[in-house]
Design a protein around this motif. Structure first.
Motif, mmCIF file in Angstrom:
data_model
loop_
_atom_site.group_PDB
_atom_site.id
_atom_site.type_symbol
_atom_site.label_atom_id
_atom_site.label_comp_id
_atom_site.label_asym_id
_atom_site.label_seq_id
_atom_site.Cartn_x
_atom_site.Cartn_y
_atom_site.Cartn_z
ATOM 1 N N GLY A 190 11.574 55.230 -38.456
ATOM 2 C CA GLY A 190 12.222 54.246 -37.571
ATOM 3 C C GLY A 190 13.139 53.446 -38.356
ATOM 4 O O GLY A 190 13.388 53.573 -39.524
ATOM 5 N N THR A 191 13.883 52.474 -37.663
ATOM 6 C CA THR A 191 14.956 51.845 -38.212
ATOM 7 C C THR A 191 14.507 50.574 -38.098
ATOM 8 O O THR A 191 13.806 49.926 -37.282
ATOM 9 N N VAL A 192 14.872 49.582 -39.412
ATOM 10 C CA VAL A 192 14.548 47.927 -39.418
ATOM 11 C C VAL A 192 15.929 47.591 -39.922
ATOM 12 O O VAL A 192 16.841 48.221 -40.626
ATOM 13 N N PRO A 193 16.113 46.236 -39.668
ATOM 14 C CA PRO A 193 17.070 45.395 -39.989
ATOM 15 C C PRO A 193 17.451 45.413 -41.629
ATOM 16 O O PRO A 193 18.521 45.308 -42.040
ATOM 17 N N SER A 194 16.222 45.167 -42.322
ATOM 18 C CA SER A 194 16.037 45.172 -43.781
ATOM 19 C C SER A 194 14.454 45.764 -43.955
ATOM 20 O O SER A 194 13.940 45.728 -43.240
ATOM 21 N N VAL A 195 14.594 45.795 -45.462
ATOM 22 C CA VAL A 195 13.056 46.195 -45.917
ATOM 23 C C VAL A 195 12.229 44.901 -45.988
ATOM 24 O O VAL A 195 11.422 45.118 -46.990
ATOM 25 N N ARG A 196 12.450 43.880 -45.259
ATOM 26 C CA ARG A 196 11.622 42.678 -45.277
ATOM 27 C C ARG A 196 10.130 43.042 -44.894
ATOM 28 O O ARG A 196 9.906 44.096 -44.214
ATOM 29 N N ASP A 198 8.176 41.611 -42.861
ATOM 30 C CA ASP A 198 7.732 41.382 -41.311
ATOM 31 C C ASP A 198 8.333 42.510 -40.675
ATOM 32 O O ASP A 198 7.817 42.958 -39.712
ATOM 33 N N ALA A 199 9.670 42.874 -41.041
ATOM 34 C CA ALA A 199 10.371 43.975 -40.477
ATOM 35 C C ALA A 199 9.379 45.347 -40.460
ATOM 36 O O ALA A 199 9.339 45.897 -39.443
ATOM 37 N N LEU A 200 8.797 45.600 -41.577
ATOM 38 C CA LEU A 200 8.059 46.940 -41.816
ATOM 39 C C LEU A 200 6.746 46.796 -41.243
ATOM 40 O O LEU A 200 6.181 47.914 -40.451
ATOM 41 N N LEU A 212 3.257 38.964 -36.030
ATOM 42 C CA LEU A 212 3.051 39.267 -37.339
ATOM 43 C C LEU A 212 3.044 38.147 -38.151
ATOM 44 O O LEU A 212 2.492 38.025 -39.291
ATOM 45 N N THR A 213 4.154 37.336 -37.833
ATOM 46 C CA THR A 213 4.301 36.052 -38.893
ATOM 47 C C THR A 213 3.170 35.401 -39.112
ATOM 48 O O THR A 213 2.505 34.863 -40.236
ATOM 49 N N GLY A 232 9.747 37.042 -45.960
ATOM 50 C CA GLY A 232 10.830 37.458 -46.241
ATOM 51 C C GLY A 232 10.772 38.175 -47.779
ATOM 52 O O GLY A 232 11.438 38.830 -48.142
ATOM 53 N N CYS A 233 9.375 38.552 -47.899
ATOM 54 C CA CYS A 233 9.246 39.588 -49.064
ATOM 55 C C CYS A 233 9.823 40.898 -48.995
ATOM 56 O O CYS A 233 9.646 41.521 -48.052
ATOM 57 N N GLN A 234 10.534 41.050 -49.943
ATOM 58 C CA GLN A 234 11.448 42.435 -50.094
ATOM 59 C C GLN A 234 10.207 43.623 -50.769
ATOM 60 O O GLN A 234 9.717 43.558 -51.658
ATOM 61 N N VAL A 235 10.264 44.631 -49.928
ATOM 62 C CA VAL A 235 9.142 45.569 -50.041
ATOM 63 C C VAL A 235 9.959 46.761 -50.772
ATOM 64 O O VAL A 235 10.874 47.104 -50.567
ATOM 65 N N LYS A 236 9.264 47.298 -51.871
ATOM 66 C CA LYS A 236 9.773 48.393 -52.701
ATOM 67 C C LYS A 236 9.296 49.757 -52.063
ATOM 68 O O LYS A 236 8.168 49.795 -51.620
#
Length: 271
Positions: A190-196, A198-200, A212-213, A232-236
């Motif tokens: 799927g698509t997400v605005p970023s790999v933050r 909360d988005a994933l 989910l917040t 806003g944690c950036q997931v790798k």
């Protein structure tokens, strides 16, 4: 930190000290996600040794920690019959040889077996009088289940666990040298605005980011065993995200970027 969490932190430091001064591997019980997060959060300069985690298979949720003295690799080889070659299995498995056992629970008569759940298996084991920390994950597979336990209790469980609900069961031990387990998963794209984070989470659990917040802020979300309270944690890529009460998934990779600059990703949601 609560009183229980402070006691756990002190216990972890003491195990590390023992490993260093006595030159032996020392072990914790099975740690849940919150307890693993406490271990990861300990200041590195407070630990006497390094440590590794293992729960019996890749991406296990409940895991033991082993604190490693300086000659840990040679100790590992001795505990495993003189060879430190563990190619083809989890890189940390050798450090837990003889300390972690895998038991298979099977119905004696499959035709008359109840449809047992994770709760049924866990309840039956706890009814034997065991502490939760002595058991790891329980994986239900059809009419059977795998349970990871402290090896010192395996014979007791094999002898005493004979019935779950109305189903008579047989408990057998898997050979740790031959045991392999790959957890089943659902592939989600799927698509997400970023790999933050909360988005994933929103993509994995089909829920709004706002709902989910609260889980993130409540300390119920863990990335690679470490609690995170930042939306806003950036997931790798290849990170494992676990949410207490919902499940876990692995962020596999970014596949592409759409014309609207959204990120098309692949995740594996574990079943």
């Amino acid at each position: 930190m609560t009183r229980d969490e402070e006691l756990l932190a002190k216990r972890l430091l003491e195990l590390s000290r023992q490993a260093f001064h006595r030159g032996i591997l020392t072990y914790t019980d099975f740690l849940n996600l919150n307890e693993q997060s406490i271990l990861h959060a300990l200041p590195k300069n407070s630990l006497y040794t390094g440590y590794v985690l293992f729960g019996g298979y890749d991406f296990a949720e409940r895991q033991m920690a082993a604190f490693l003295p300086e000659d840990a690799l040679s100790l590992c080889g001795r505990y495993h019959g003189g060879s430190a070659d563990f190619s083809g299995i989890h890189e940390n498995a050798g450090f837990f040889s003889g300390r972690l056992a895998v038991l298979r629970i099977s119905p004696l008569h499959e035709k008359y077996a109840d449809a047992l759940t994770h709760r049924d298996y866990l309840g039956a084991v706890m009814n034997l009088g065991l502490e939760r920390g002595k058991t790891g994950d329980i994986l239900v597979d059809g009419t059977e289940a795998l349970i990871f336990v402290d090896a010192r209790l395996k014979d007791f469980i094999k002898e005493e666990l004979t019935r779950i609900r109305h189903t008579s069961v047989l408990v057998s031990e898997e050979n740790p040298d031959d045991f392999r387990y790959t957890q089943k998963f659902q592939e989600i794209k799927g698509t997400v605005p970023s790999v933050r984070l909360d988005a994933l989470l929103s993509l994995a659990f089909s829920s709004s980011r706002s709902k989910l917040t609260g889980l993130i802020e409540a300390g119920k979300v863990f990335v690679n065993g470490r609690m995170t309270t930042s939306n806003g944690c950036q997931v790798k890529e290849q990170d494992i995200i676990s949410v207490r009460g919902l499940g876990k998934f692995r962020y596999v990779e970014q596949l592409s970027v759409t014309k609207k600059n959204r990120i098309y990703v692949l995740i594996h949601k574990y079943l």
